[in-house]
Design a protein around this motif. Structure first.
Motif, short mmCIF file in Angstrom:
data_model
loop_
_atom_site.label_atom_id
_atom_site.label_comp_id
_atom_site.label_asym_id
_atom_site.label_seq_id
_atom_site.Cartn_x
_atom_site.Cartn_y
_atom_site.Cartn_z
N SER A 66 0.83 -1.20 0.00
CA SER A 66 0.00 0.00 0.00
C SER A 66 0.87 1.25 0.00
O SER A 66 0.58 2.22 -0.71
CB SER A 66 -0.94 -0.01 1.21
OG SER A 66 -1.77 1.13 1.20
N SER A 69 2.12 1.71 -3.50
CA SER A 69 1.05 2.21 -4.37
C SER A 69 0.80 3.70 -4.12
O SER A 69 0.59 4.47 -5.06
CB SER A 69 -0.25 1.44 -4.14
OG SER A 69 -0.10 0.10 -4.52
N THR A 75 -0.84 0.31 -8.57
CA THR A 75 -1.66 -0.47 -7.64
C THR A 75 -1.75 -1.96 -7.98
O THR A 75 -2.49 -2.69 -7.34
CB THR A 75 -3.10 0.11 -7.57
OG1 THR A 75 -3.67 0.05 -8.89
CG2 THR A 75 -3.09 1.54 -7.06
N LEU A 78 -0.97 -4.34 -4.99
CA LEU A 78 -1.99 -4.17 -3.96
C LEU A 78 -3.29 -4.85 -4.37
O LEU A 78 -3.94 -5.52 -3.57
CB LEU A 78 -2.22 -2.68 -3.68
CG LEU A 78 -2.99 -2.33 -2.42
CD1 LEU A 78 -2.32 -2.87 -1.17
CD2 LEU A 78 -3.16 -0.82 -2.33
N GLU A 79 -3.66 -4.72 -5.63
CA GLU A 79 -4.87 -5.39 -6.13
C GLU A 79 -4.72 -6.90 -6.09
O GLU A 79 -5.69 -7.61 -5.78
CB GLU A 79 -5.19 -4.92 -7.55
CG GLU A 79 -5.69 -3.49 -7.58
CD GLU A 79 -6.14 -3.05 -8.95
OE1 GLU A 79 -7.31 -3.32 -9.27
OE2 GLU A 79 -5.34 -2.44 -9.67
N CYS A 89 -9.89 -2.11 0.98
CA CYS A 89 -8.79 -2.20 0.02
C CYS A 89 -9.11 -1.37 -1.22
O CYS A 89 -8.27 -0.61 -1.73
CB CYS A 89 -8.55 -3.64 -0.41
SG CYS A 89 -8.29 -4.81 0.93
N TYR A 92 -8.59 2.38 -0.82
CA TYR A 92 -7.18 2.78 -0.93
C TYR A 92 -6.76 2.78 -2.40
O TYR A 92 -6.17 3.74 -2.90
CB TYR A 92 -6.27 1.83 -0.15
CG TYR A 92 -6.22 2.08 1.33
CD1 TYR A 92 -5.40 3.07 1.85
CD2 TYR A 92 -6.98 1.33 2.21
CE1 TYR A 92 -5.33 3.31 3.21
CE2 TYR A 92 -6.92 1.55 3.57
CZ TYR A 92 -6.10 2.54 4.07
OH TYR A 92 -6.05 2.77 5.42
N ILE A 93 -7.04 1.70 -3.11
CA ILE A 93 -6.64 1.56 -4.51
C ILE A 93 -7.24 2.69 -5.35
O ILE A 93 -6.53 3.34 -6.13
CB ILE A 93 -7.04 0.17 -5.05
CG1 ILE A 93 -6.19 -0.91 -4.36
CG2 ILE A 93 -6.91 0.10 -6.57
CD1 ILE A 93 -6.72 -2.33 -4.52
N TYR A 96 -5.53 6.13 -4.59
CA TYR A 96 -4.20 6.25 -5.19
C TYR A 96 -4.31 6.47 -6.70
O TYR A 96 -3.63 7.34 -7.27
CB TYR A 96 -3.34 5.02 -4.91
CG TYR A 96 -3.14 4.72 -3.44
CD1 TYR A 96 -3.12 5.72 -2.48
CD2 TYR A 96 -2.96 3.41 -3.01
CE1 TYR A 96 -2.93 5.44 -1.14
CE2 TYR A 96 -2.77 3.12 -1.67
CZ TYR A 96 -2.76 4.13 -0.74
OH TYR A 96 -2.57 3.84 0.58
N GLU A 97 -5.16 5.70 -7.36
CA GLU A 97 -5.32 5.85 -8.81
C GLU A 97 -5.88 7.23 -9.18
O GLU A 97 -5.40 7.87 -10.12
CB GLU A 97 -6.22 4.74 -9.36
CG GLU A 97 -5.55 3.39 -9.35
CD GLU A 97 -6.44 2.24 -9.77
OE1 GLU A 97 -7.69 2.43 -9.86
OE2 GLU A 97 -5.91 1.13 -10.01
#
Length: 179
Positions: A66, A69, A75, A78-79, A89, A92-93, A96-97
């Protein structure tokens, strides 16, 4: 930042209306401190263990992924180690994206775990409760927005993990409510 706060507030309101236990999602804003060109972290050999120690090592690895990422916007790892249905989750993903697609960036704020307690199950879900410490950092939501300081903080989180064919996977992450 208002968008993030609104998203979290809306999700909390929705959860309050479902009759489910009061579980708040942690704020996914903190980020990593390595360089933007750093390689994704590698799991320690202990992550492969189907044991309480392996469960704790996996949570530490998930946080390192994380952090990576958050720093880079990449990511993929993390994915791969988060269950598709893990809403925490996904938040967070997505964060960040969104930041990196808008030309923003996160710096500092690396998260580490301490003081863990493990409720281990060899046949199902295991739970790791941990103090998660975030260093101070900076966030810039878009390329044209100002850089804001993020303070250091510590939160208590529960990580629900389970074994999959490829090893551990994070099923959910939640903030532990103090009584």
């Amino acid at each position: 930042m208002r968008t993030i706060a609104a998203l979290i507030a809306g999700l909390l309101l929705l959860a309050a209306c479902t009759g489910e236990p009061d579980v708040r999602e942690p704020d996914p804003t903190p980020s990593a401190s390595a360089s933007p060109t750093s390689a994704p972290p590698m799991p320690s050999s202990q992550v492969a263990e189907d044991s309480p120690e392996g469960a704790t090592a996996f949570v530490d690895f998930w946080l390192k992924a994380s952090n990576h990422s958050a720093l880079t916007g990449d990511t993929d790892l993390l994915e791969n180690i988060s269950a598709d249905e893990c809403q925490g989750c996904r938040r967070y993903i997505d964060l960040y994206e969104q930041i990196y697609e808008a030309g923003g960036a996160l710096r500092g704020g690396e998260r580490t775990i301490s003081e863990t307690t493990v409720d281990y199950s060899a046949t199902g879900e295991s739970f790791v409760e941990a103090n998660v410490n975030a260093a101070k950092g900076q966030e810039q939501q878009r390329d044209d927005s100002e850089v804001k300081e993020t303070p250091a903080n510590t939160v208590d989180l529960t990580f629900e993990i389970e074994r999959a064919e490829s090893g551990w996977i994070l099923g959910e992450i939640a903030l532990i409510e103090e009584d």
